[in-house]
Design a protein around this motif. Structure first.
Motif, PDB file in Angstrom:
ATOM      1  N   GLU A  86     -17.591   5.876  -4.141  1.00 34.50           N
ATOM      2  CA  GLU A  86     -16.575   5.139  -4.886  1.00 34.50           C
ATOM      3  C   GLU A  86     -16.444   3.792  -4.908  1.00 34.50           C
ATOM      4  OE1 GLU A  86     -13.909   6.981  -5.783  1.00 34.50           O
ATOM      5  OE2 GLU A  86     -14.497   8.931  -5.340  1.00 34.50           O
ATOM      6  N   ALA A  87     -16.973   3.024  -3.863  1.00 36.07           N
ATOM      7  CA  ALA A  87     -17.257   1.434  -4.065  1.00 36.07           C
ATOM      8  C   ALA A  87     -18.155   1.404  -5.340  1.00 36.07           C
ATOM      9  CB  ALA A  87     -18.014   1.171  -2.817  1.00 36.07           C
ATOM     10  N   ALA A  88     -19.401   1.885  -5.410  1.00 37.45           N
ATOM     11  CA  ALA A  88     -20.488   1.705  -6.505  1.00 37.45           C
ATOM     12  C   ALA A  88     -19.738   2.032  -7.894  1.00 37.45           C
ATOM     13  CB  ALA A  88     -21.527   2.901  -6.413  1.00 37.45           C
ATOM     14  N   LYS A  89     -18.635   3.106  -7.898  1.00 36.14           N
ATOM     15  CA  LYS A  89     -18.252   3.476  -9.125  1.00 36.14           C
ATOM     16  C   LYS A  89     -16.928   2.206  -9.572  1.00 36.14           C
ATOM     17  CE  LYS A  89     -18.035   8.462  -8.780  1.00 36.14           C
ATOM     18  NZ  LYS A  89     -17.144   9.695  -8.457  1.00 36.14           N
ATOM     19  N   ALA A  90     -16.518   1.624  -8.600  1.00 32.75           N
ATOM     20  CA  ALA A  90     -15.665   0.497  -8.673  1.00 32.75           C
ATOM     21  C   ALA A  90     -16.315  -0.960  -9.225  1.00 32.75           C
ATOM     22  CB  ALA A  90     -14.835   0.252  -7.388  1.00 32.75           C
ATOM     23  N   ASN A  91     -17.812  -0.951  -9.345  1.00 36.15           N
ATOM     24  CA  ASN A  91     -18.780  -1.761  -9.676  1.00 36.15           C
ATOM     25  C   ASN A  91     -18.779  -2.852  -8.534  1.00 36.15           C
ATOM     26  OD1 ASN A  91     -19.179  -0.721 -12.280  1.00 36.15           O
ATOM     27  ND2 ASN A  91     -17.121  -1.538 -13.311  1.00 36.15           N
ATOM     28  N   LYS A  92     -18.599  -2.305  -7.264  1.00 36.24           N
ATOM     29  CA  LYS A  92     -19.041  -3.247  -6.099  1.00 36.24           C
ATOM     30  C   LYS A  92     -20.693  -3.396  -6.138  1.00 36.24           C
ATOM     31  CE  LYS A  92     -14.838  -3.045  -3.868  1.00 36.24           C
ATOM     32  NZ  LYS A  92     -14.006  -2.915  -2.516  1.00 36.24           N
TER      33      LYS A  92
END
Length: 248
Positions: A86-92
């Motif tokens: 989810e963090a990766a999807k949020a471009n983190k």
């Protein structure tokens, strides 16, 4: 289910909560068929709560994965994996160190899934936790069980990881669904139930368990900073109150 050849800490607490939930209903019906429908209906409600829990936990943990941070995780946890995805999807942008996690090397699958999702992940030896710890910002792990004291039962090696994190003053965040909350209060490793530490097939084989490799260890609450659950973000000391509410 308690006797399947898998780690059963989460199964045991989940089954106990399930039995509590379906029998809590007031049943004042005239036929067995009506009673059966009520049981099935409550069973479906419980199942839906379990399915939604992992997403809620990941959502709670998301703000704690900051841009540019370095995370150490142990073994493979589906809820930790979902939070990171989810963090990766949020471009983190963040880096993850994943322990190999002997004896079944379950960390290899965790590493593979993170890399395939575009996350910068490095697979490390279990014995290199102390070496890597000074480089990371946070430790983020799952749990197979959460005890009344706020400690956790998790894959073998978690206790050592917690000690290293405390020594180097790194926060340890535990992600766990509330169905893993268990009404046990271990004081040390020997207090863990035998069925939690060994597979059912190993116990039935009548082998000398002192010569077998335990699957899990107990990490006391002193080594845990916060627990992220579908009930909210908790300190270890708050777990006992939530357990009371779950079993009311």
């Amino acid at each position: 289910m308690r006797h399947c050849d898998q780690p059963v800490a989460a199964i045991s607490s989940g089954c106990e909560l399930f039995m509590r939930f379906i029998t809590f209903a007031k049943i004042d019906v005239k036929s067995f068929e009506e009673c059966e429908q009520i049981m099935l209906q409550r069973g479906h409600i419980f199942l839906n709560q379990l399915l939604e829990a992992r997403g809620k936990v990941a959502e709670q943990a998301l703000p704690f994965i900051s841009d540019g941070c370095k995370i150490l995780t142990h073994s493979r946890s589906r809820v930790v994996l979902q939070a990171m995805l989810e963090a990766a999807k949020a471009n983190k942008r963040f880096q993850v160190f994943v322990t190999m996690s002997c004896p079944d090397n379950s960390g290899e699958l965790m590493h593979k899934q993170l890399v395939s999702a575009g996350v910068d992940a490095t697979l490390i030896l279990d014995s290199s936790v102390g070496y890597i710890m000074e480089q990371v910002d946070i430790v983020m792990i799952g749990a197979e069980g959460v005890t009344e004291s706020g400690g956790i039962i998790n894959k073998i090696g978690t206790y050592g990881l917690g000690m290293a994190a405390l020594e180097l003053k790194k926060p340890v965040y535990v992600l766990a669904e509330s169905f893993k909350f268990s009404r046990i209060y271990p004081l040390n490793q020997q207090d863990l139930p035998i069925e939690f530490k060994y597979l059912s097939s190993v116990i039935k084989s009548k082998k000398n368990l002192s010569q077998e490799h335990p699957l899990v260890d107990y990490t006391p609450p002193a080594y845990i900073t916060l627990l992220f659950t579908d009930l909210g973000i908790l300190t270890p000391s708050a777990v006992s109150d939530e357990l009371i509410n779950l079993y009311l």
